[in-house]
Write an enzyme that holds these catalytic residues in place. Structure first.
Site, PDB file in Angstrom:
ATOM      1  N   ARG A 122       0.993   0.007  12.194  1.00  0.00           N
ATOM      2  CA  ARG A 122       2.336   0.577  12.326  1.00  0.00           C
ATOM      3  C   ARG A 122       2.356   2.048  11.978  1.00  0.00           C
ATOM      4  O   ARG A 122       3.122   2.822  12.527  1.00  0.00           O
ATOM      5  CB  ARG A 122       3.329  -0.206  11.465  1.00  0.00           C
ATOM      6  CG  ARG A 122       3.607  -1.575  12.064  1.00  0.00           C
ATOM      7  CD  ARG A 122       3.808  -2.631  11.064  1.00  0.00           C
ATOM      8  NE  ARG A 122       2.942  -2.489   9.924  1.00  0.00           N
ATOM      9  CZ  ARG A 122       3.198  -3.008   8.754  1.00  0.00           C
ATOM     10  NH1 ARG A 122       4.300  -3.674   8.588  1.00  0.00           N
ATOM     11  NH2 ARG A 122       2.354  -2.861   7.749  1.00  0.00           N
ATOM     12  N   ASN A 123       1.477   2.450  11.049  1.00  0.00           N
ATOM     13  CA  ASN A 123       1.416   3.878  10.719  1.00  0.00           C
ATOM     14  C   ASN A 123       0.876   4.676  11.905  1.00  0.00           C
ATOM     15  O   ASN A 123       1.420   5.718  12.264  1.00  0.00           O
ATOM     16  CB  ASN A 123       0.548   4.086   9.471  1.00  0.00           C
ATOM     17  CG  ASN A 123       1.274   3.658   8.218  1.00  0.00           C
ATOM     18  OD1 ASN A 123       2.151   4.357   7.730  1.00  0.00           O
ATOM     19  ND2 ASN A 123       0.946   2.474   7.713  1.00  0.00           N
TER      20      ASN A 123
ATOM     21  N   THR B 250      -6.931   1.556  10.436  1.00  0.00           N
ATOM     22  CA  THR B 250      -5.574   2.005  10.762  1.00  0.00           C
ATOM     23  C   THR B 250      -5.556   3.320  11.542  1.00  0.00           C
ATOM     24  O   THR B 250      -4.555   3.631  12.183  1.00  0.00           O
ATOM     25  CB  THR B 250      -4.693   2.106   9.495  1.00  0.00           C
ATOM     26  OG1 THR B 250      -5.470   2.587   8.434  1.00  0.00           O
ATOM     27  CG2 THR B 250      -4.151   0.780   9.097  1.00  0.00           C
TER      28      THR B 250
ATOM     29  N   LYS C  42      -4.609   6.093   2.975  1.00  0.00           N
ATOM     30  CA  LYS C  42      -5.024   5.879   4.373  1.00  0.00           C
ATOM     31  C   LYS C  42      -3.821   5.785   5.306  1.00  0.00           C
ATOM     32  O   LYS C  42      -3.911   6.116   6.490  1.00  0.00           O
ATOM     33  CB  LYS C  42      -5.954   4.672   4.496  1.00  0.00           C
ATOM     34  CG  LYS C  42      -5.334   3.302   4.219  1.00  0.00           C
ATOM     35  CD  LYS C  42      -4.703   2.651   5.425  1.00  0.00           C
ATOM     36  CE  LYS C  42      -3.904   1.429   5.045  1.00  0.00           C
ATOM     37  NZ  LYS C  42      -3.057   0.895   6.096  1.00  0.00           N
TER      38      LYS C  42
ATOM     39  N   LYS D 145       0.856  -1.192   0.000  1.00  0.00           N
ATOM     40  CA  LYS D 145       0.000   0.000   0.000  1.00  0.00           C
ATOM     41  C   LYS D 145       0.884   1.231   0.000  1.00  0.00           C
ATOM     42  O   LYS D 145       1.344   1.667   1.053  1.00  0.00           O
ATOM     43  CB  LYS D 145      -0.901  -0.020   1.235  1.00  0.00           C
ATOM     44  CG  LYS D 145      -1.876  -1.203   1.239  1.00  0.00           C
ATOM     45  CD  LYS D 145      -2.617  -1.325   2.541  1.00  0.00           C
ATOM     46  CE  LYS D 145      -3.567  -2.523   2.515  1.00  0.00           C
ATOM     47  NZ  LYS D 145      -4.162  -2.788   3.829  1.00  0.00           N
TER      48      LYS D 145
HETATM   49  N1  LIG Z   1       1.646  -6.053   7.971  1.00  0.00           N
HETATM   50  C1  LIG Z   1       0.363  -5.865   7.705  1.00  0.00           C
HETATM   51  O1  LIG Z   1      -0.526  -6.075   8.556  1.00  0.00           O
HETATM   52  C2  LIG Z   1      -0.051  -5.425   6.342  1.00  0.00           C
HETATM   53  C3  LIG Z   1       0.857  -4.933   5.444  1.00  0.00           C
HETATM   54  N2  LIG Z   1       0.421  -4.517   4.205  1.00  0.00           N
HETATM   55  C4  LIG Z   1       1.335  -3.949   3.237  1.00  0.00           C
HETATM   56  O2  LIG Z   1       2.285  -4.923   2.854  1.00  0.00           O
HETATM   57  C5  LIG Z   1       3.526  -4.290   2.535  1.00  0.00           C
HETATM   58  C6  LIG Z   1       4.625  -4.954   3.308  1.00  0.00           C
HETATM   59  O3  LIG Z   1       4.340  -4.806   4.681  1.00  0.00           O
HETATM   60  P1  LIG Z   1       4.936  -5.750   5.793  1.00  0.00           P
HETATM   61  O4  LIG Z   1       5.066  -7.139   5.318  1.00  0.00           O
HETATM   62  O5  LIG Z   1       4.169  -5.528   7.013  1.00  0.00           O
HETATM   63  O6  LIG Z   1       6.366  -5.075   5.934  1.00  0.00           O
HETATM   64  P2  LIG Z   1       7.610  -5.630   6.740  1.00  0.00           P
HETATM   65  O7  LIG Z   1       8.610  -4.541   6.797  1.00  0.00           O
HETATM   66  O8  LIG Z   1       7.124  -6.236   8.011  1.00  0.00           O
HETATM   67  O9  LIG Z   1       8.142  -6.802   5.822  1.00  0.00           O
HETATM   68  C7  LIG Z   1       8.573  -6.552   4.518  1.00  0.00           C
HETATM   69  C8  LIG Z   1       9.500  -7.689   4.126  1.00  0.00           C
HETATM   70  O10 LIG Z   1       9.842  -7.527   2.761  1.00  0.00           O
HETATM   71  C9  LIG Z   1      11.225  -7.858   2.644  1.00  0.00           C
HETATM   72  N3  LIG Z   1      11.724  -7.259   1.412  1.00  0.00           N
HETATM   73  C10 LIG Z   1      11.906  -5.955   1.133  1.00  0.00           C
HETATM   74  N4  LIG Z   1      12.397  -5.822  -0.111  1.00  0.00           N
HETATM   75  C11 LIG Z   1      12.528  -7.063  -0.619  1.00  0.00           C
HETATM   76  C12 LIG Z   1      13.011  -7.572  -1.843  1.00  0.00           C
HETATM   77  N5  LIG Z   1      13.420  -6.765  -2.795  1.00  0.00           N
HETATM   78  N6  LIG Z   1      13.011  -8.917  -2.000  1.00  0.00           N
HETATM   79  C13 LIG Z   1      12.586  -9.729  -1.027  1.00  0.00           C
HETATM   80  N7  LIG Z   1      12.115  -9.308   0.150  1.00  0.00           N
HETATM   81  C14 LIG Z   1      12.084  -7.985   0.355  1.00  0.00           C
HETATM   82  C15 LIG Z   1      11.845  -7.308   3.895  1.00  0.00           C
HETATM   83  O11 LIG Z   1      13.079  -7.907   4.132  1.00  0.00           O
HETATM   84  C16 LIG Z   1      10.800  -7.695   4.932  1.00  0.00           C
HETATM   85  O12 LIG Z   1      11.018  -8.989   5.387  1.00  0.00           O
HETATM   86  C17 LIG Z   1       3.354  -2.811   2.879  1.00  0.00           C
HETATM   87  O13 LIG Z   1       3.067  -2.092   1.716  1.00  0.00           O
HETATM   88  C18 LIG Z   1       2.155  -2.794   3.806  1.00  0.00           C
HETATM   89  O14 LIG Z   1       1.451  -1.568   3.712  1.00  0.00           O
HETATM   90  C19 LIG Z   1      -0.880  -4.617   3.845  1.00  0.00           C
HETATM   91  C20 LIG Z   1      -1.809  -5.114   4.699  1.00  0.00           C
HETATM   92  C21 LIG Z   1      -1.477  -5.535   6.011  1.00  0.00           C
HETATM   93  O1  LIG Z   2      -2.764  -1.871   5.978  1.00  0.00           O
HETATM   94  C1  LIG Z   2      -2.877  -2.396   7.054  1.00  0.00           C
HETATM   95  C2  LIG Z   2      -4.109  -3.009   7.537  1.00  0.00           C
HETATM   96  O2  LIG Z   2      -5.080  -3.024   6.551  1.00  0.00           O
HETATM   97  C3  LIG Z   2      -1.721  -2.405   7.973  1.00  0.00           C
HETATM   98  O3  LIG Z   2      -1.574  -1.119   8.452  1.00  0.00           O
HETATM   99  P1  LIG Z   2      -0.164  -0.650   8.977  1.00  0.00           P
HETATM  100  O4  LIG Z   2       0.783  -0.771   7.800  1.00  0.00           O
HETATM  101  O5  LIG Z   2      -0.365   0.759   9.410  1.00  0.00           O
HETATM  102  O6  LIG Z   2       0.212  -1.580  10.085  1.00  0.00           O
END
Ligand SMILES: NC(=O)C1=CN([C@@H]2O[C@H](COP(=O)(O)OP(=O)(O)OC[C@H]3O[C@@H](n4cnc5c(N)ncnc54)[C@H](O)[C@@H]3O)[C@@H](O)[C@H]2O)C=CC1
Ligand SMILES: O=C(CO)COP(=O)(O)O
Length: 309
Positions: free
Chosen positions: A236-237, A229, A172, A89
């Site tokens: 996290r945001n 959020t 958002k 996102k």
């Molecule tokens: N964590 C959540 O609850 C949610 C997250 N998202 C979205 O998902 C996306 C990722 O968020 P998270 O997983 O929470 O972040 P995070 O920071 O917890 O994990 C991201 C992972 O991607 C890895 N990564 C980064 N670049 C990479 C690459 N080039 N190749 C392989 N791995 C790579 C990192 O090492 C890390 O392990 C964001 O855009 C976030 O907004 C969407 C909905 C829910």
């Molecule tokens: O997008 C999310 C839930 O829908 C996760 O939000 P945060 O990245 O702010 O944790």
């Protein structure tokens, strides 16, 4: 969630060997989802080629600013008939590209879906009830993806408004930072409700200017995710904004996509002639141009106007 559907095997690619080994041996992701058992049938690997071989649906969950870097690997190893589902996102801060634009530039003619909506990873991993939007520019492709990805506890609604879904998810996050600041600075729940409501006006205005439809922006991927959020420290945001509001050290906090999206969203608003004072204030707060108190003051001192119109 995907695993719970049964049927096709789920492979999980990650570059951190230690985490991948822990998932393989202990069926747990100690770094990101500690204490949540993962299904042993998930096959983790650090080899992108192995993960992608034979895949027909590929969910990309790297952060928004990392997606372009991954595109070259995908162009090389992605099976020709695989559908990509974008889950990050954000907006690329250097270029203003949405996730689907990055993929369209790197892999033209590829069927792309976007999965977005109110869904904390730990809730989904625990099997708690969740509803999200799955979009593709082709409505029938979106319907098929939604059927493919839905489980009993993970409900996917289909949409053909790809841009609306992407815009809601990216914007958002910026507003959740602002909501966190309000709570962290102790401005109270009434101010939080006002911020979220006026923030939604900005999300709608800017989302529409960027090509999204109003009904999408009012749906799960827009208003729904904004509500989640902007109200939960699990975000996290929101947590980042709250720490900022309390004047705490921000190093060591988890990824907050809004930090990267704020300035480019403010720029896009300016270029589209859209009034987005909250988004602009967040951008200036993050860049250090404004202090927390100056930011709050600036929003309060806006000229009085009609609520609607
Ligand atoms: N964590 C959540 O609850 C949610 C997250 N998202 C979205 O998902 C996306 C990722 O968020 P998270 O997983 O929470 O972040 P995070 O920071 O917890 O994990 C991201 C992972 O991607 C890895 N990564 C980064 N670049 C990479 C690459 N080039 N190749 C392989 N791995 C790579 C990192 O090492 C890390 O392990 C964001 O855009 C976030 O907004 C969407 C909905 C829910
Ligand atoms: O997008 C999310 C839930 O829908 C996760 O939000 P945060 O990245 O702010 O944790």
């Amino acid at each position: 969630a995907l695993h719970a559907r049964g049927g096709a095997p789920v492979r999980l690619f990650g570059r951190d060997a230690e985490t991948i080994a822990a998932i393989e041996t202990r069926h747990e992701n100690p770094r990101y989802l500690p204490g949540i058992p993962l299904p042993p049938s998930i096959r983790p690997t650090t080899d992108a080629g192995e993960a992608l071989a034979g895949a027909n649906v590929v969910l990309l969950v790297v952060p928004a600013q990392s997606l372009a870097g991954l595109a070259a690997t995908l162009a090389e190893a992605l099976p020709a008939d695989a559908t990509l589902v974008l889950c990050a996102k954000g907006i690329e801060r250097r270029t203003g590209r949405f996730m689907s634009d990055i993929v369209a530039d790197a892999l033209p003619d590829r069927l792309v879906g976007v999965l977005s909506g109110p869904s904390f990873a730990s809730d989904v991993a625990r099997g708690l009830p969740t509803a999200v939007t799955v979009a593709a520019s082709d409505g029938e492709a979106a319907d098929a993806l939604a059927r493919r990805l839905s489980t009993e506890s993970f409900r996917c609604y289909a949409s053909d408004d790809l841009r609306g879904v992407e815009a809601g998810g990216a914007l958002k996050n910026v507003l959740a930072l602002a909501a966190g600041v309000v709570i962290g600075r102790g401005l109270g729940a009434s101010a939080q409700a006002a911020l979220v409501t006026r923030g939604f006006v900005e999300l709608r205005r800017l989302g529409e200017a960027l090509g999204g439809r109003p009904e999408t922006l009012m749906g799960l991927s827009g208003l729904g995710d904004l509500i989640l959020t902007c109200s939960s420290p699990q975000s996290r945001n929101f947590a980042y904004g709250a720490a900022l509001g309390r004047g705490e050290d921000l190093s060591g906090l988890k990824l907050a996509e809004g930090v990267f999206t704020a300035a480019i969203a403010a720029r896009l608003a300016g270029e589209s002639g859209i009034e987005a004072p909250i988004v602009e204030t967040v951008a200036e707060l993050l860049s250090g141009e404004l202090s927390v108190d100056e930011a709050a003051q600036r929003l309060l001192m806006r000229p009085l106007k009609r609520e609607v119109g």
